[in-house]
Write a protein that holds these residues in place. Structure first.
Motif, PDB file in Angstrom:
ATOM      1  N   TYR A   8       0.822  -1.207   0.000  1.00 51.87           N
ATOM      2  CA  TYR A   8       0.000   0.000   0.000  1.00 51.87           C
ATOM      3  C   TYR A   8       0.859   1.261   0.000  1.00 51.87           C
ATOM      4  O   TYR A   8       1.924   1.305   0.606  1.00 51.87           O
ATOM      5  CB  TYR A   8      -0.879   0.049   1.252  1.00 51.87           C
ATOM      6  N   THR A  60      -8.517   6.647   2.403  1.00 55.94           N
ATOM      7  CA  THR A  60      -8.898   5.936   1.180  1.00 55.94           C
ATOM      8  C   THR A  60     -10.400   6.078   0.949  1.00 55.94           C
ATOM      9  O   THR A  60     -10.846   6.371  -0.164  1.00 55.94           O
ATOM     10  CB  THR A  60      -8.516   4.439   1.277  1.00 55.94           C
ATOM     11  N   MET A  61     -11.177   5.880   1.990  1.00 57.77           N
ATOM     12  CA  MET A  61     -12.637   6.013   1.879  1.00 57.77           C
ATOM     13  C   MET A  61     -13.032   7.450   1.525  1.00 57.77           C
ATOM     14  O   MET A  61     -13.949   7.670   0.736  1.00 57.77           O
ATOM     15  CB  MET A  61     -13.310   5.600   3.189  1.00 57.77           C
ATOM     16  N   GLN A 112      -6.027  -7.129  -0.883  1.00 61.58           N
ATOM     17  CA  GLN A 112      -7.223  -6.344  -1.174  1.00 61.58           C
ATOM     18  C   GLN A 112      -6.788  -4.889  -1.251  1.00 61.58           C
ATOM     19  O   GLN A 112      -6.125  -4.399  -0.337  1.00 61.58           O
ATOM     20  CB  GLN A 112      -8.243  -6.539  -0.052  1.00 61.58           C
ATOM     21  N   ASP A 148      -4.898   1.107   0.968  1.00 58.47           N
ATOM     22  CA  ASP A 148      -5.552   0.183   1.881  1.00 58.47           C
ATOM     23  C   ASP A 148      -7.023   0.584   2.009  1.00 58.47           C
ATOM     24  O   ASP A 148      -7.333   1.693   2.436  1.00 58.47           O
ATOM     25  CB  ASP A 148      -4.860   0.263   3.250  1.00 58.47           C
ATOM     26  N   PRO A 149      -7.939  -0.303   1.644  1.00 50.65           N
ATOM     27  CA  PRO A 149      -9.360   0.053   1.718  1.00 50.65           C
ATOM     28  C   PRO A 149      -9.853   0.272   3.149  1.00 50.65           C
ATOM     29  O   PRO A 149     -10.915   0.857   3.346  1.00 50.65           O
ATOM     30  CB  PRO A 149     -10.077  -1.139   1.074  1.00 50.65           C
ATOM     31  N   ALA A 150      -9.112  -0.135   4.146  1.00 49.71           N
ATOM     32  CA  ALA A 150      -9.516   0.057   5.541  1.00 49.71           C
ATOM     33  C   ALA A 150      -9.138   1.436   6.088  1.00 49.71           C
ATOM     34  O   ALA A 150      -9.611   1.827   7.159  1.00 49.71           O
ATOM     35  CB  ALA A 150      -8.891  -1.024   6.420  1.00 49.71           C
ATOM     36  N   LYS A 151      -8.317   2.189   5.373  1.00 43.47           N
ATOM     37  CA  LYS A 151      -7.880   3.508   5.851  1.00 43.47           C
ATOM     38  C   LYS A 151      -8.964   4.558   5.610  1.00 43.47           C
ATOM     39  O   LYS A 151      -9.655   4.542   4.581  1.00 43.47           O
ATOM     40  CB  LYS A 151      -6.599   3.954   5.127  1.00 43.47           C
ATOM     41  N   LYS A 152      -9.080   5.488   6.531  1.00 43.12           N
ATOM     42  CA  LYS A 152     -10.087   6.552   6.414  1.00 43.12           C
ATOM     43  C   LYS A 152      -9.826   7.434   5.194  1.00 43.12           C
ATOM     44  O   LYS A 152     -10.754   7.842   4.508  1.00 43.12           O
ATOM     45  CB  LYS A 152     -10.119   7.400   7.682  1.00 43.12           C
TER      46      LYS A 152
END
Length: 88
Positions: free
Chosen positions: A29, A75-76, A54, A69-73
């Motif tokens: 990432y 990224t969202m 992922q 990383d899709p879990a990082k704020k």
């Protein structure tokens, strides 16, 4: 001989370091947050036999790709920004 070696290095560099949408695979990432205005789009990488990570692959204006990383704020946040652009 030196010319052949140089050609091999160039070909390997293109294969290993130039992602394309059809053959890209995130191996790690990007760690720093990236501003939405630098992005043109994204793709989602799911875990498969060739890619075991992922990730969200952001497409930059200069033609590069950044794996997030899709879990990082952050990224969202960038994903929401890009999606809101498409609906406007």
């Amino acid at each position: 001989m030196a010319c052949t070696r140089l050609l091999l290095i160039v070909v390997l560099s293109c294969v290993l370091f130039t992602p394309s949408e059809s053959a890209s695979c995130c191996l790690r990432y990007y760690q720093r947050p990236v501003p939405c205005h630098r992005m043109t789009g994204f793709t989602i990488q799911t875990i498969s036999s060739s890619c075991d990570l992922q990730a969200v692959i952001f497409h930059t204006k200069d033609g590069r790709f950044m794996c997030a990383d899709p879990a990082k704020k952050w990224t969202m946040r960038v994903l929401k920004c890009l999606l809101s652009r498409k609906t406007d």
